[in-house]
Design an enzyme around this catalytic site. Structure first.
Site, PDB file in Angstrom:
ATOM      1  N   SER A 139     -12.958  -9.454  16.429  1.00 17.61           N
ATOM      2  CA  SER A 139     -14.612  -9.875  16.629  1.00 17.61           C
ATOM      3  C   SER A 139     -15.327  -8.800  16.380  1.00 17.61           C
ATOM      4  O   SER A 139     -16.462  -9.204  15.604  1.00 17.61           O
ATOM      5  CB  SER A 139     -14.615 -10.007  18.136  1.00 17.61           C
ATOM      6  OG  SER A 139     -16.006 -10.330  18.539  1.00 17.61           O
ATOM      7  N   HIS A 194     -20.696   1.754  15.662  1.00 18.80           N
ATOM      8  CA  HIS A 194     -20.382   0.514  16.596  1.00 18.80           C
ATOM      9  C   HIS A 194     -19.707   1.388  17.891  1.00 18.80           C
ATOM     10  O   HIS A 194     -18.888   2.012  17.508  1.00 18.80           O
ATOM     11  CB  HIS A 194     -19.321  -0.431  16.179  1.00 18.80           C
ATOM     12  CG  HIS A 194     -18.914  -1.302  17.045  1.00 18.80           C
ATOM     13  ND1 HIS A 194     -19.710  -2.349  17.214  1.00 18.80           N
ATOM     14  CD2 HIS A 194     -18.007  -1.540  17.842  1.00 18.80           C
ATOM     15  CE1 HIS A 194     -19.210  -3.152  18.104  1.00 18.80           C
ATOM     16  NE2 HIS A 194     -18.304  -2.736  18.824  1.00 18.80           N
ATOM     17  N   LYS A 213     -17.917  -9.075  12.400  1.00 19.57           N
ATOM     18  CA  LYS A 213     -19.215  -9.065  12.465  1.00 19.57           C
ATOM     19  C   LYS A 213     -19.526  -7.917  11.507  1.00 19.57           C
ATOM     20  O   LYS A 213     -20.567  -7.793  10.709  1.00 19.57           O
ATOM     21  CB  LYS A 213     -19.933  -8.981  13.768  1.00 19.57           C
ATOM     22  CG  LYS A 213     -19.965 -10.081  14.492  1.00 19.57           C
ATOM     23  CD  LYS A 213     -20.417 -10.115  16.074  1.00 19.57           C
ATOM     24  CE  LYS A 213     -19.401  -9.137  16.804  1.00 19.57           C
ATOM     25  NZ  LYS A 213     -19.372  -9.396  18.154  1.00 19.57           N
ATOM     26  N   ASP A 252     -17.290 -15.831  15.241  1.00 19.18           N
ATOM     27  CA  ASP A 252     -17.140 -15.099  16.298  1.00 19.18           C
ATOM     28  C   ASP A 252     -17.924 -15.502  17.419  1.00 19.18           C
ATOM     29  O   ASP A 252     -17.525 -15.326  18.597  1.00 19.18           O
ATOM     30  CB  ASP A 252     -17.518 -13.738  15.975  1.00 19.18           C
ATOM     31  CG  ASP A 252     -17.492 -12.648  16.761  1.00 19.18           C
ATOM     32  OD1 ASP A 252     -16.269 -12.551  17.589  1.00 19.18           O
ATOM     33  OD2 ASP A 252     -18.541 -12.267  17.509  1.00 19.18           O
ATOM     34  N   ARG A 270     -13.813 -17.190  24.506  1.00 17.52           N
ATOM     35  CA  ARG A 270     -12.597 -16.014  25.180  1.00 17.52           C
ATOM     36  C   ARG A 270     -13.445 -15.792  26.654  1.00 17.52           C
ATOM     37  O   ARG A 270     -12.664 -15.486  27.439  1.00 17.52           O
ATOM     38  CB  ARG A 270     -12.795 -14.977  24.179  1.00 17.52           C
ATOM     39  CG  ARG A 270     -11.733 -15.181  23.178  1.00 17.52           C
ATOM     40  CD  ARG A 270     -12.242 -13.983  22.039  1.00 17.52           C
ATOM     41  NE  ARG A 270     -11.757 -12.557  22.674  1.00 17.52           N
ATOM     42  CZ  ARG A 270     -12.327 -11.517  22.334  1.00 17.52           C
ATOM     43  NH1 ARG A 270     -13.282 -11.753  21.292  1.00 17.52           N
ATOM     44  NH2 ARG A 270     -12.146 -10.415  22.640  1.00 17.52           N
TER      45      ARG A 270
END
Lengths: 418, 418
Positions: free
Chosen positions: B184, B83, B188, B162, B169
């Site tokens: 968040s 990520h 996921k 999310d 947000r």
């Protein structure tokens, strides 16, 4: 037009908002152009990061200017106003408006409805058959000339931005923010111009401000912003752990008010608050030099029945059934149930919050804006702080529709004996 | 059921929320039962008062469990994920997924779309004709068995809470909250089980985290919460002031990816990030002991063309036009306009944020979720940091629909010469 997201970022980051930004914000509020999520986020950012005095002044001014502005001043006599931060059994406005006006100072009092555990002056007056609390500007001036005082509800077109913000604060846990409280109080008060305002800031169990320090924070803030606004005001602080006087509930408080003005049943604690607040109204109105002189004048208008007379004329002018002044028996009360003490001792406190919530829950108050209120329910204290109570003494009467032992227990839990 | 107003009050007052309260909150979010104003106020209270590690874990778990959970692990070979916290020209996922899978570690990579000034892996892959990013769980397992890697979009039924929170947000100025970012990302990521995750946390002009300290705050938080979740991860930090590599824009980044994997046009900065991230994926996958061993293995799969081969098989498996691997000319690009330097000097920085915003504004990115993206637009840097530039040199090509001198000036403002 300002961008609300930019304002949220600025306040969130602890920066100060400019006058133009705050005016732009209120403009969007009045137009209904701020999405709910952004209004919620903005109010929480204000709650947590605060507003300085300038920002609070800008917000107050913008709220005051968001609707109709009324000017009650006139060249013939001073006109004053008073505001209480809210209490349980607080019928001070009903008593001081006529007492003060009998001393030559006009009282133009705009008031609100009750919310939560506290009562509202307007709800109380509406317990009098026919009493009209919604007055036009002309009617207000007329009342000041002909009677010397009036008590009217804040009409919808005065400070409309406050209504939007207040209802939003109520559901986003942002009510207890001092700058937001100040701008809400003053936004409405400063939209109606008078020669001076007395703020009765309460602290303790029955008040929104839990302690004296926080009450002074609010009082100091109110004073600073009113002065920045070129207005005149004085602040007095009232401890409020037990209810004010003996009655809590709309109709029963009108009964107590009339008994007080008739000099028949006068609770000494209530007398102290009323004389003090009334005296300050005379000081700011300029007819006496100091609070002692004011108290003497108030005492005279009370003793001579001039205050009662003004009250009767106010009720008559505002369309209410004036016979109540001579016969409180015509005021509709719910069924009466006596609460007997199960213990003995000296009463140290009767928790005003518990009593206020109890009266609200039996229908005398509102859980949310717009709820119906039953004027006939309430609680009448038969004893007050300092009194000695024996087992079996009637400590209070509860006026309600459906009495239950649960109500008795809730009430007794409010009474602290030593 | 929890009362959202109570949660707002607790967080506003700096208190910790319990696991049950946070689970109840996410339950209400998924049911759509929280009024917008309360969601806005709650998110701002969280932004300003923070969440501790336990609260962040509870929130992450609740988000992960709010939808379908996928388990990609299998007894035959390790499966890892990566990520990136988002960057400009960040095509690292496209390059490392095939390189790592060629080394015997399965790569099950779920990714998102671009927002704001940063690009999204899914948008880039969709620049390949026919490439399908929406894979079922069976297709994911099948891809791991047959190809060794896949890159898929996060489907709507994974961590649906999310999506609600993120979009809220975005409009309430509460994006840049580290606990909310962690929950968040991990909500996921942890909904899709693998044997380990590498986090590439970027900092600098092109990143969401402005400086190294804040990047480490995020990285440390990610690590702590993953470990509390009994997961495995490693964090690497990448300075990101200038774009990664030479291309910024969806199609042009696919062109650069293929040129890189073909070993034809390899930007050294991009190589450094890809080898480092890829090596860590091999370390966490357990096939090498340390990052140096990992880099050697990645270098080999790059040099031998095994990585390119895997990329081709991935494109084919996911339905894309595999001819792009041999002929990037078939990838559709908008009209090309050259930008010539008006000054001379050595390039110190090409501001990634300015470049990212420029590509977004010519249609290559989104201002808000749901906006259409034009894959064919972008910027190709002809020079990079450290290069000497003379007046008149072509410094970049802009691929766009309507070129204007304003675009040239905006691009040149990003280039800092010394």
């Amino acid at each position: 037009l300002v961008n609300i997201l930019d304002l949220i970022v600025k306040k969130r980051d602890g920066e100060d908002l400019s006058r133009a930004e705050i005016e732009g914000f209120i403009d969007l509020v009045v137009r209904g152009e701020i999405p709910d999520y952004q209004l919620g986020a903005f109010l929480m950012a204000v709650y947590l990061c605060g507003l300085n005095d300038e920002e609070t002044l800008y917000l107050t001014e913008a709220i005051a200017r968001s609707g109709r502005m009324i000017d009650l001043t006139n060249p013939d006599f001073p006109v004053v106003d008073k505001h209480s931060t809210g209490g349980v059994g607080d019928k001070v406005s009903l008593i001081v408006a006529p007492l003060v006006s009998a001393c030559g100072v006009g009282v133009g009092l705009t008031a609100g409805r009750g919310l939560g555990h506290t009562g509202g002056t307007i709800d109380k007056l509406e317990a009098i058959e026919g009493f009209k609390t919604c007055l036009s500007e002309d009617e207000m001036r007329d009342a000041l000339q002909k009677v010397g005082c009036f008590i009217a509800s804040q009409s919808d077109d005065v400070a409309p931005a406050d209504r939007v913000l207040y209802s939003m604060r109520d559901v986003t846990a942002t009510v207890e923010s001092i700058p937001l409280i100040i701008s809400s109080i003053l936004g409405k008060k400063l939209a109606v111009k008078t020669d001076g305002i007395i703020f009765d800031v309460k602290y303790g169990r029955g008040a929104f401000m839990g302690d004296r320090a926080r009450a002074e924070e609010l009082g100091d803030g109110l004073k600073r912003v009113v002065e920045m606004f070129d207005g005149r005001c004085m602040v007095t602080y009232t401890e409020h752990n037990s209810p004010h006087g003996r009655a809590v509930g709309n109709a029963i408080e009108v009964v107590e008010t009339i008994g007080f003005l008739r000099n028949e049943k006068v609770d000494e604690g209530l007398r102290e608050v009323c004389y003090r607040v009334g005296a300050l109204m005379l000081v700011i109105g300029g007819v006496v030099d100091d609070i002692e002189g004011g108290k003497e004048m108030i005492e005279r208008s009370h003793r001579t029945g001039e205050g009662l007379n003004r009250f009767a004329r106010m009720v008559e002018f505002q369309g209410g059934d004036v016979r109540v002044v001579d016969d409180v028996g015509i005021i509709n009360l719910a069924d009466r149930y006596s609460v007997v003490s199960e213990q003995c001792g000296v009463i140290e406190m009767i928790d005003a919050r518990v009593v206020g919530e109890l009266v609200r829950d039996i229908g005398g108050g509102r859980k949310k804006i717009g709820d119906e209120v039953d004027a006939s329910v309430g609680i009448e204290l038969m004893m007050s702080v300092g009194d000695r109570v024996e087992r079996g003494d009637v400590i209070a009467n509860i006026y309600c529709r459906d009495f239950s032992s649960n109500l008795r227990e809730r009430f007794l839990s409010a009474v602290k004996l030593s």
